[in-house]
Design an enzyme around this catalytic site. Structure first.
Site, PDB file in Angstrom:
ATOM      1  N   CYS A 263      57.557  10.444  50.224  1.00 47.73           N
ATOM      2  CA  CYS A 263      58.251  11.511  50.653  1.00 47.73           C
ATOM      3  C   CYS A 263      56.953  12.459  50.686  1.00 47.73           C
ATOM      4  O   CYS A 263      55.736  11.990  50.859  1.00 47.73           O
ATOM      5  CB  CYS A 263      59.321  12.218  49.927  1.00 47.73           C
ATOM      6  SG  CYS A 263      59.071  12.269  48.004  1.00 47.73           S
ATOM      7  N   ASN A 264      57.163  13.744  50.408  1.00 46.46           N
ATOM      8  CA  ASN A 264      56.129  14.880  50.341  1.00 46.46           C
ATOM      9  C   ASN A 264      55.109  14.453  49.136  1.00 46.46           C
ATOM     10  O   ASN A 264      53.928  14.342  49.358  1.00 46.46           O
ATOM     11  CB  ASN A 264      56.664  15.961  50.615  1.00 46.46           C
ATOM     12  CG  ASN A 264      55.471  17.288  50.577  1.00 46.46           C
ATOM     13  OD1 ASN A 264      54.605  16.980  50.887  1.00 46.46           O
ATOM     14  ND2 ASN A 264      55.926  18.424  50.346  1.00 46.46           N
TER      15      ASN A 264
END
Length: 922
Positions: free
Chosen positions: A870-871
Site C-alpha cells: 500500500c502506501n
C-alpha cells in the site's frame, strides 16, 4: 463421597438457569422454586446430574410436584424447532394492546391443569396469539424462553461445586460473601498459589465458608497441604464447606479458629516455653550422655520456635514432670483423661499454633474491617518470598494499606487491581452487552513477602548474588530450617566464578536426609525458570565437620587479557580511542581489553613473578567498611603459591573468531593461593598492567610490595614534560570540532550563532522527516508472499526478489519500466492488480479480501511470487496479508498477526480492520 444422592447431602436444584442450594435432610424434604413446591423423596439413590420431570399432584390450592426421573435427556423437546415455522422481518407494525392473546386468564389456568406437559401449554398459547407469526425470529425466541421459564417442568439435581455455590451466593446477596464473585475468587486462588503441598493462612470475616471451601478444594484430598482458617467470631461460617462434602481427612486439614484466641495461645505458649527452659535444673555431670542428648535437642527446638513436639499442647507439662522423675510412673490412661478434659476450641488452637510454628506459604485476607492491622499481626507467620493477597470492596482502604506497606518495605511488588466483568449476549448479528451488568467485584492488593535484612547482624542477604539466588532456590525444597549458604570463596563485583563449592544444612520435615540428585535437579530447574546463569554440577552429603571455606586447600583466579596488536593500536599516527575500537560482543565483560601501543607482555610477566611466595599485601588491599580485622598486623600476610602467564584464546563464535584474532592477542593469567584479601587480585593485576604499559616502573612495584602501606600505592603514571604537553595542546587545538549554538527567544523566534555570526534558524516541523526509501520487502511466506511499501515497486527490487505479481491496495501501482533479466535478452513482464481500499475503520474489509485473495491464489497457481503493498505497508496491505493467512492457511488472528509482526515490526492495522479480522475468525 458417593455419586448417588442420599439423605444428608447438599443439593443444587437447577431449573433452566436458576439454581438453588438445598439440604436433603430427610425423605420428607421439599424445595420451593417460586410458587412451586417440589418433593425430593424420589430423588434418593439417583445419580447426581439426573434430570427429573415435575409431575403435578392433585391438591387444590397448591402447586405441589413430585419427581419422575427421565431415562434420556432427549425427552425434553425443543420448542424452537416445533413452534417457529414463520417469522416477520421487523416488529414495527406490532401494537401491544394487551389483546393479542385470545385466551383469557381463566382459560390459561384451566389449560395448565388439563395439559400433560408444558410444551402443550406453550403450543396452545402460540396458536391463540395473533402477533406471534408476525414477530421477528429473535422476538419469537424471547417469547418462547419467557413462557418456557414460566411453565418449564424439568429440574436437574447437581452436586455442589465452588462455581455453582459462588453464583448462588452472589445472586442471593453479594454482601453475605463480602462481594466475592467467581472471577474474583479465581484470582485470589491463583495469586495465593494454593496447591497440594504447603501450609496456607486465611483470614475472612464472613463469606459463608466460601473462601476456605475454595482453598481446600485447591489443596485436594489425600495430600500434605494444610489450611488455617481464622475468623473474628465465636463460630466459623462453614455452610459452603459442609455443602462441598469433603472427605473426613481433607476436612481435618482445615483448622478453623478465632484469630484473637489463637494468637494469644501462640504467644503465651512461646513465653511459657522460654520460662520453662530458664527454670530447668542443671543436669549433673554424672548422668549418662544418652539421657542428655534428647534434652538438649528439645531445648534447641523450643528456643528456635520452629516446631512443637506435640499438637495437644501438653509437651511443656510432660517435660517438667520428666525432669522431676515423676511422670514416667503415671499410667497412660490418666494422661489421656487429662487431655479429654480440654475443650474442642483449645485443641483447635493448639493444632493451629503447631502449624503456625512451621510458617505458611501464602496469606489471604478477605475482611470487612481495615486489613492493615490484621496483616501486621499475621506477616511474621509467612515464609519469605511467599505471596500475600488482600481483598476489599473499598479501594481507598487498600490504597492506604499499599502506602503503609510500601513505607515499611515488608512486602514487595505491590499491586492494586480491580475486578470488573461484563456479560455479552451472543446472537447472530445482534451481539451486545447485557443491559444489567454486575460491574465491580471489589479490589485486590497483591504482593510478596520480602526478607528482612539486618545489616547490623552481619548477615546482609542480597538476592542478586550467587548466595542469594541459591538460598531462594533451596526454599523450593520446603526445609524446616531457613537455608544459610556457606561459600568456599566470594568474588568481587564484576568477577565471574566459574567453579565454586558451597555447603548448607537442610532439615527435612520428616527427619530423613534429602536425596542428592533431587537437590541438584530442583535447583537447576529453579535457575532455568528464573533465567539465572547458574548451574549445580553435583551434590554430595558431607559430615557435620565439613566447612566449604575453612576446608578449602587453594583458590585460583583467572584473569583474561585481550591486548590490541601494535599495528592496530595506533590510527593515523595517534592512539586509537577506546570507544572506537572493535570489541567482540561475546567477550564483553568477560575479558580485560587493553589498547596501549607500548604494552609489553614480558614486562607484565616479570613483575608478576615478584609476587610469588609469602608477602604482606596491605598495599594491594582495598579497605572494607565494618571489618575491624583489617587493622591487625598479620591480617594482610598472604602466600601466593603460583602465578602463570600463558597465551590464551578467544571464546567468540566461529563467524567472529577470525576478525577477533586479527585484532587481539589473548593471555590467561592464573593466580593460585589459599586465601586472598579484599580486591587484592584486582589491584595486583592493575599494577602489573600499569608497569607493562610504562606508566609506572618495576622499582615502583618493588616499593609497593616491600613497604606495605596504603600510602605506598602508586596511582600517578609517568607525566610528560611541560614542553611536550604544550605541543600536544597546540596540535589538538587545530583539530577541535566547530560548534554552533541555537537560542530560542520568548516570542518563539530562533537564532543560530556560528563563528561569531548570527543567522535565522529554519522553522521546525514538529516531526522528523525520514527520506530513506523502504526498499526491503518482508518475506511472509517463503518464496511466495512478500509485504512492503510502495518504495519496493522498483525494477531492481522486483528483479532481486523474483517478484512476478504486484498487488496494490488502496494506491495505484507506481509506474516502472520493463527490464531485461541478466543473461537473457527476452523481456520479463510483471502482472499487476489495483484494489480500491480506504484506510478507514468503516471500510468493508470482506469485499477487499475477496478480490485480493483471488489474485494471490492465481499467483500461487502459476508458481509465482507476489508483492502486496500500500502506501507505507503498515495498515491496508498488512490487513490483506493477515486476512489471507487466516482464510487460506487456517491461522487464527493472533497467529497470523504475530507472523506478520515478526517479519515486519512496523505493521499496525487500524482499529476497524482489526475488529473485522477478529470477526472473520469467529
Amino acid at each position: 463421597m458417593t455419586d448417588k444422592i442420599k439423605v444428608g447431602d447438599y443439593l443444587i436444584i437447577q431449573r433452566q438457569k436458576y439454581t438453588k442450594l438445598q439440604k436433603f435432610n430427610n425423605l420428607n424434604t421439599t424445595v420451593n422454586l417460586g410458587k412451586d413446591q417440589i418433593e425430593l423423596r424420589l430423588a434418593a439413590n439417583h445419580p447426581f446430574c439426573t434430570t427429573f420431570h415435575l409431575v403435578p399432584k392433585q391438591e387444590r390450592g397448591r402447586r405441589l410436584y413430585t419427581l419422575d426421573a427421565l431415562s434420556t435427556p432427549s425427552e425434553i423437546r425443543n420448542l424452537k424447532e416445533l413452534l417457529i415455522k414463520e417469522s416477520g422481518n421487523d416488529n414495527r407494525n406490532i401494537i401491544d394492546d394487551r389483546q393479542s392473546q385470545a385466551l383469557s386468564t381463566e382459560e390459561i389456568l384451566k389449560l395448565r391443569e388439563e395439559c400433560e406437559s408444558s410444551s402443550e401449554v406453550i403450543g396452545k398459547l402460540v396458536e391463540n396469539s395473533k402477533s406471534f407469526a408476525t414477530k421477528t425470529e429473535y422476538s419469537q425466541e424471547k417469547y418462547l424462553k419467557r413462557k418456557e421459564k414460566k411453565y418449564f417442568e424439568y429440574i436437574t439435581i447437581r452436586r455442589p461445586s465452588i462455581r455453582l455455590l459462588t453464583d448462588i451466593y452472589w445472586r442471593l446477596d453479594p454482601e453475605k460473601v463480602l462481594g466475592v464473585r467467581f472471577d474474583t475468587l479465581s484470582q485470589i486462588i491463583s495469586y495465593s498459589g494454593v496447591c497440594s503441598v504447603g501450609n496456607y493462612l486465611l483470614y475472612e470475616s464472613g463469606t459463608n465458608g466460601l473462601l476456605p471451601a475454595a482453598m481446600l478444594n485447591s489443596i485436594g484430598a489425600e495430600t500434605g497441604g494444610k489450611l488455617v482458617h481464622l475468623h473474628p467470631g465465636n463460630v466459623a461460617q462453614k455452610q459452603a464447606l459442609f455443602a462441598m462434602d469433603y472427605p473426613a481427612e481433607q476436612q481435618a486439614r482445615c483448622v478453623s479458629v478465632n484469630i484473637y484466641s489463637v494468637l494469644r495461645h501462640f504467644y503465651q505458649d512461646r513465653e511459657g516455653a522460654k520460662e520453662n527452659e530458664a527454670q530447668e535444673p542443671v543436669v549433673a555431670e554424672a548422668k549418662e550422655n544418652e539421657t542428655l542428648e534428647p534434652v538438649v535437642a528439645k531445648a534447641e527446638d523450643s528456643t528456635d520456635g520452629e516446631r512443637a513436639e506435640e499438637v495437644n499442647g501438653t509437651s511443656k507439662r510432660k517435660h517438667e514432670e520428666t525432669q522431676d522423675g515423676t511422670a514416667e510412673d503415671e499410667p497412660e490412661a490418666k494422661q489421656l483423661k487429662v487431655d479429654k478434659q480440654k475443650q474442642a476450641w483449645e485443641l483447635e488452637n493448639e493444632a493451629a499454633a503447631s502449624i503456625m510454628r512451621e510458617k505458611f506459604d501464602s496469606l489471604v485476607i478477605v475482611a470487612k474491617e481495615h486489613p492493615y492491622s490484621i496483616l501486621k499481626a499475621l506477616l511474621p507467620f509467612v515464609k519469605p518470598s511467599r505471596p500475600v493477597v488482600i481483598f476489599s470492596t473499598c479501594r481507598e482502604i487498600l490504597t492506604e494499606s499499599y502506602v503503609d506497606m510500601k513505607a515499611e518495605a515488608s512486602v514487595t511488588y505491590l499491586r492494586v487491581t480491580s475486578n470488573w466483568m461484563r456479560q455479552y449476549q451472543i446472537l447472530p448479528n445482534r451481539t451486545h452487552p447485557d443491559v444489567t451488568m454486575s460491574g465491580s467485584s471489589g479490589y485486590l492488593l497483591t504482593g510478596g513477602i520480602q526478607r528482612k535484612i539486618d545489616k547490623s547482624a552481619g548477615q546482609f542477604k542480597d538476592p542478586h548474588t550467587v548466595q542469594g539466588v541459591i538460598e531462594e532456590a533451596l526454599l523450593k525444597l520446603r526445609p524446616v530450617n531457613e537455608p544459610l549458604l556457606k561459600l568456599s570463596s566470594r568474588t568481587d563485583t564484576g568477577v565471574h566464578a566459574l567453579h565454586n563449592t558451597v555447603h548448607v544444612d537442610l532439615q527435612r520435615p520428616n527427619g530423613k536426609p534429602y536425596d542428592s540428585d533431587r537437590i541438584t535437579k530442583t535447583l537447576n530447574r529453579a535457575f532455568e525458570k528464573d533465567g539465572q546463569s547458574l548451574r549445580i554440577l553435583s551434590t554430595v552429603r558431607v559430615p557435620a565437620s565439613f566447612h566449604a571455606r575453612l576446608c578449602a586447600k587453594s583458590r585460583t583466579y583467572l584473569y583474561r587479557l585481550a591486548v590490541l596488536k601494535s599495528e592496530y593500536a595506533r590510527e593515523s599516527g595517534r592512539q586509537q580511542h577506546p570507544h572506537a575500537r572493535f570489541i567482540p560482543i561475546e567477550e564483553h565483560d568477560r575479558c580485560y581489553f587493553l589498547g596501549h601501543p607500548e604494552f609489553d607482555i614480558n614486562a607484565f610477566a616479570s613483575v608478576a613473578r615478584m609476587f610469588e611466595g609469602m608477602h604482606d599485601f596491605r598495599t594491594f588491599m582495598a579497605v572494607a567498611k565494618g571489618n575491624p580485622r583489617q587493622q591487625e598486623a598479620m591480617h594482610s600476610l598472604r602466600r601466593i603459591d603460583q602465578i602463570t602467564v600463558e597465551r590464551g584464546q578467544t571464546m567468540t563464535a566461529a563467524f567472529n573468531r577470525e576478525r577477533t584474532e586479527r585484532y587481539y592477542e589473548f593471555w590467561d593469567v592464573r593466580i593460585r593461593g589459599r586465601s586472598f584479601l579484599y580486591r587484592q587480585v584486582r589491584r595486583m593485576v592493575g599494577a602489573w598492567v600499569a608497569a607493562a604499559e610504562g606508566r609506572i616502573t618495576e622499582r615502583d612495584i618493588y616499593r609497593m610490595l616491600t613497604v606495605p602501606s596504603q600510602n605506598s600505592w602508586c596511582s600517578n603514571p609517568t607525566r610528560p614534560t611541560m614542553a611536550s604537553f604544550l605541543e600536544q595542546l597546540r596540535n589538538r587545538k587545530t583539530q577541535l570540532q566547530r560548534t554552533e549554538t541555537t537560542v530560542t527567544y520568548m516570542d518563539g523566534s530562533r537564532k543560530i550563532f556560528r563563528n561569531n555570526c548570527e543567522i535565522d534558524a529554519p522553522p521546525r516541523l514538529g516531526f522528523i522527516v525520514d527520506n530513506s526509501p523502504d526498499q526491503v520487502p518482508a518475506c511472509i511466506v517463503s518464496q511466495f508472499l512478500y509485504l512492503g511499501s510502495q518504495d519496493c515497486v522498483r525494477p531492481e527490487v522486483l528483479e532481486k526478489y523474483g517478484i512476478t505479481h504486484v498487488l496494490s491496495v488502496g494506491i495505484e501501482t507506481p509506474p516502472f519500466d520493463e527490464w531485461r533479466t541478466k543473461g537473457e535478452q527476452q523481456q520479463s513482464r510483471v502482472e499487476t492488480r489495483f484494489v480500491e481500499c480506504l484506510d478507514l475503520p468503516e471500510t468493508n474489509l470482506a469485499e477487499v479480501l475477496a478480490k485480493t485473495n483471488a489474485f494471490i491464489d492465481g499467483c500461487r497457481a502459476c508458481g509465482g511470487r507476489v508483492l502486496v503493498h500500500c502506501n507505507a505497508g503498515v495498515s491496508r496491505s498488512t490487513s490483506v496479508v493477515v486476512g489471507y493467512l487466516m482464510e487460506r492457511c487456517d491461522q487464527s488472528f493472533m497467529q497470523a498477526f504475530g507472523t506478520v509482526k515478526s517479519k515486519r515490526p512496523c505493521v499496525q492495522p487500524n482499529a476497524g480492520f482489526i475488529k473485522q479480522l477478529k470477526q472473520l475468525q469467529s
